[in-house]
Write a protein that holds these residues in place. Sequence first.
Motif, PDB file in Angstrom:
ATOM      1  N   ASN A 313      43.286  -0.383   4.235  1.00 39.09           N
ATOM      2  CA  ASN A 313      43.749  -1.638   4.823  1.00 39.09           C
ATOM      3  C   ASN A 313      42.914  -2.801   4.314  1.00 39.09           C
ATOM      4  O   ASN A 313      41.750  -2.634   3.928  1.00 39.09           O
ATOM      5  CB  ASN A 313      43.674  -1.590   6.356  1.00 39.09           C
ATOM      6  CG  ASN A 313      44.675  -0.623   6.939  1.00 39.09           C
ATOM      7  OD1 ASN A 313      45.867  -0.868   6.914  1.00 39.09           O
ATOM      8  ND2 ASN A 313      44.184   0.507   7.452  1.00 39.09           N
ATOM      9  N   ARG A 314      43.500  -3.965   4.347  1.00 34.08           N
ATOM     10  CA  ARG A 314      42.841  -5.192   3.882  1.00 34.08           C
ATOM     11  C   ARG A 314      42.592  -6.099   5.076  1.00 34.08           C
ATOM     12  O   ARG A 314      43.495  -6.385   5.858  1.00 34.08           O
ATOM     13  CB  ARG A 314      43.741  -5.883   2.852  1.00 34.08           C
ATOM     14  CG  ARG A 314      43.280  -7.246   2.377  1.00 34.08           C
ATOM     15  CD  ARG A 314      44.266  -7.745   1.309  1.00 34.08           C
ATOM     16  NE  ARG A 314      43.946  -9.090   0.847  1.00 34.08           N
ATOM     17  CZ  ARG A 314      44.499 -10.191   1.314  1.00 34.08           C
ATOM     18  NH1 ARG A 314      45.404 -10.111   2.275  1.00 34.08           N
ATOM     19  NH2 ARG A 314      44.169 -11.369   0.826  1.00 34.08           N
ATOM     20  N   TYR A 315      41.349  -6.547   5.196  1.00 43.02           N
ATOM     21  CA  TYR A 315      40.994  -7.466   6.262  1.00 43.02           C
ATOM     22  C   TYR A 315      40.378  -8.717   5.659  1.00 43.02           C
ATOM     23  O   TYR A 315      39.567  -8.644   4.732  1.00 43.02           O
ATOM     24  CB  TYR A 315      40.003  -6.833   7.246  1.00 43.02           C
ATOM     25  CG  TYR A 315      40.585  -5.659   7.990  1.00 43.02           C
ATOM     26  CD1 TYR A 315      41.413  -5.845   9.091  1.00 43.02           C
ATOM     27  CD2 TYR A 315      40.328  -4.357   7.577  1.00 43.02           C
ATOM     28  CE1 TYR A 315      41.951  -4.771   9.765  1.00 43.02           C
ATOM     29  CE2 TYR A 315      40.861  -3.276   8.252  1.00 43.02           C
ATOM     30  CZ  TYR A 315      41.673  -3.489   9.347  1.00 43.02           C
ATOM     31  OH  TYR A 315      42.216  -2.418  10.009  1.00 43.02           O
ATOM     32  N   LEU A 316      40.742  -9.850   6.195  1.00 40.95           N
ATOM     33  CA  LEU A 316      40.255 -11.137   5.710  1.00 40.95           C
ATOM     34  C   LEU A 316      40.548 -11.260   4.217  1.00 40.95           C
ATOM     35  O   LEU A 316      41.537 -10.735   3.718  1.00 40.95           O
ATOM     36  CB  LEU A 316      38.764 -11.288   6.013  1.00 40.95           C
ATOM     37  CG  LEU A 316      38.383 -11.127   7.490  1.00 40.95           C
ATOM     38  CD1 LEU A 316      36.872 -11.192   7.661  1.00 40.95           C
ATOM     39  CD2 LEU A 316      39.073 -12.181   8.344  1.00 40.95           C
ATOM     40  N   ALA A 317      39.734 -11.961   3.480  1.00 40.37           N
ATOM     41  CA  ALA A 317      40.035 -12.213   2.072  1.00 40.37           C
ATOM     42  C   ALA A 317      39.571 -11.087   1.165  1.00 40.37           C
ATOM     43  O   ALA A 317      40.252 -10.715   0.220  1.00 40.37           O
ATOM     44  CB  ALA A 317      39.393 -13.526   1.633  1.00 40.37           C
ATOM     45  N   ARG A 318      38.392 -10.510   1.462  1.00 42.88           N
ATOM     46  CA  ARG A 318      37.817  -9.560   0.515  1.00 42.88           C
ATOM     47  C   ARG A 318      37.480  -8.200   1.107  1.00 42.88           C
ATOM     48  O   ARG A 318      37.196  -7.274   0.362  1.00 42.88           O
ATOM     49  CB  ARG A 318      36.535 -10.154  -0.113  1.00 42.88           C
ATOM     50  CG  ARG A 318      36.806 -11.296  -1.072  1.00 42.88           C
ATOM     51  CD  ARG A 318      35.519 -11.706  -1.763  1.00 42.88           C
ATOM     52  NE  ARG A 318      35.727 -12.779  -2.713  1.00 42.88           N
ATOM     53  CZ  ARG A 318      36.078 -12.625  -3.976  1.00 42.88           C
ATOM     54  NH1 ARG A 318      36.287 -11.406  -4.440  1.00 42.88           N
ATOM     55  NH2 ARG A 318      36.254 -13.646  -4.783  1.00 42.88           N
ATOM     56  N   GLU A 319      37.480  -8.080   2.410  1.00 42.13           N
ATOM     57  CA  GLU A 319      37.056  -6.818   2.993  1.00 42.13           C
ATOM     58  C   GLU A 319      38.157  -5.779   2.919  1.00 42.13           C
ATOM     59  O   GLU A 319      39.290  -5.995   3.365  1.00 42.13           O
ATOM     60  CB  GLU A 319      36.619  -7.010   4.450  1.00 42.13           C
ATOM     61  CG  GLU A 319      36.107  -5.709   5.070  1.00 42.13           C
ATOM     62  CD  GLU A 319      35.460  -5.923   6.412  1.00 42.13           C
ATOM     63  OE1 GLU A 319      35.750  -5.138   7.324  1.00 42.13           O
ATOM     64  OE2 GLU A 319      34.667  -6.887   6.534  1.00 42.13           O
ATOM     65  N   LEU A 320      37.853  -4.632   2.344  1.00 44.86           N
ATOM     66  CA  LEU A 320      38.798  -3.524   2.221  1.00 44.86           C
ATOM     67  C   LEU A 320      38.222  -2.346   2.985  1.00 44.86           C
ATOM     68  O   LEU A 320      37.072  -1.972   2.790  1.00 44.86           O
ATOM     69  CB  LEU A 320      38.988  -3.159   0.745  1.00 44.86           C
ATOM     70  CG  LEU A 320      40.213  -2.289   0.420  1.00 44.86           C
ATOM     71  CD1 LEU A 320      41.477  -3.097   0.634  1.00 44.86           C
ATOM     72  CD2 LEU A 320      40.141  -1.791  -1.006  1.00 44.86           C
ATOM     73  N   THR A 321      39.042  -1.746   3.868  1.00 44.50           N
ATOM     74  CA  THR A 321      38.578  -0.661   4.693  1.00 44.50           C
ATOM     75  C   THR A 321      39.380   0.596   4.412  1.00 44.50           C
ATOM     76  O   THR A 321      40.615   0.576   4.462  1.00 44.50           O
ATOM     77  CB  THR A 321      38.690  -0.998   6.192  1.00 44.50           C
ATOM     78  OG1 THR A 321      37.903  -2.157   6.472  1.00 44.50           O
ATOM     79  CG2 THR A 321      38.217   0.163   7.046  1.00 44.50           C
ATOM     80  N   SER A 322      38.685   1.685   4.109  1.00 45.53           N
ATOM     81  CA  SER A 322      39.318   2.996   3.941  1.00 45.53           C
ATOM     82  C   SER A 322      38.981   3.821   5.161  1.00 45.53           C
ATOM     83  O   SER A 322      37.810   3.970   5.522  1.00 45.53           O
ATOM     84  CB  SER A 322      38.770   3.694   2.684  1.00 45.53           C
ATOM     85  OG  SER A 322      38.942   2.887   1.540  1.00 45.53           O
ATOM     86  N   THR A 323      40.011   4.361   5.820  1.00 44.92           N
ATOM     87  CA  THR A 323      39.817   5.146   7.037  1.00 44.92           C
ATOM     88  C   THR A 323      40.229   6.591   6.789  1.00 44.92           C
ATOM     89  O   THR A 323      41.348   6.838   6.358  1.00 44.92           O
ATOM     90  CB  THR A 323      40.626   4.575   8.204  1.00 44.92           C
ATOM     91  OG1 THR A 323      40.268   3.193   8.408  1.00 44.92           O
ATOM     92  CG2 THR A 323      40.363   5.358   9.482  1.00 44.92           C
TER      93      THR A 323
END
Length: 327
Positions: A313-323
């Motif tokens: 998932n993509r959060y804000l402009a640059r933060e990428l989260t893998s769950t």
Amino acid sequence: MPFGFCNAPSIRRVTSAYVQNFKQVLDFEDKHGFGGLGSEEYHALTNGIFNQHRGTMLDVAKGVFEFNEDLNKLFGPDLELAELRHLDLIQDIERSLDEFFTNRLTLRLMISHVQALNANKTVNSDGEAMVGVVNVSTHPITILSRAYVATRFMCMRDFQMAPDLLVNGTMHDEYVLRQDVQQQHFAYVHTHLFYIFLELVKNAARASIERVQTSADRNGGRAEIPSMNVTVPEEVGIWDHERSVKLADRGTGMNRSVLGKAFSYFYSSVKARPTVAAEVSDFDRRMPLAGFGFGLPISRVMARYFAGDVDVNRYLARELTSTSTFD
């Protein structure tokens, strides 16, 4: 495999190898009957099949490139198959690849599990209790820490820099020593878990380094590498019901169109990847940080095999989260 894709030379070789192995097993059963399935000869046969297919993933990757080359000859070099995921043909191929790697995982898991049981090994090299290939007390954060160490080695080798890894705000090597973390364990095939974590951490580390390189070029100096941050439930009650590991990086990010292609076998964000099938073997021999585009989709296949999942998932402009979730 769908028509067209199954005609790629590397895919035909893979198919031929499996057909030959199937005939070998049938011939053995015809000759020795079901009673021979517990013999040393049969174990040697299955072990040979296991070793024969170590490079199958590389062959399938070559098949993807061969298929792409054939279409490029017909429709031009600018054809991007990952952009055509809405077409039934591409969807059929990707579903077939998911199914193929699931079946391959089953075969290799069964063979290695039986081989390990026959060897009567109850502990692995780290002194952890094992039943076949199943680690009875898999500590996911310990596996994650090992995956980071391997990733850091590749980063230092290729870029002479590497981002730190924090788990719930603490350095990973300090976090794994906490007493409460030792309670976070479950039975799992820990080699699968290592593969999944390694792919996710490699992606996050590469994105973090690319952001630093971009910032350094723009500012004319060396920028600080943003750390990668992992979040896991710490309460045992929550952990027993929600075994999730969230890995966030503040790298170059993914826009929505790229995010939609993240799990495609036809897509890789790496620019210095093979462009033709003939380059695949040499590229793999160098053990690069990334490049084929198979890491995420196969990680998801592995996680889903045991009723878990991998999501990006993509959060804000640059933060990428893998769950990653595991049952």
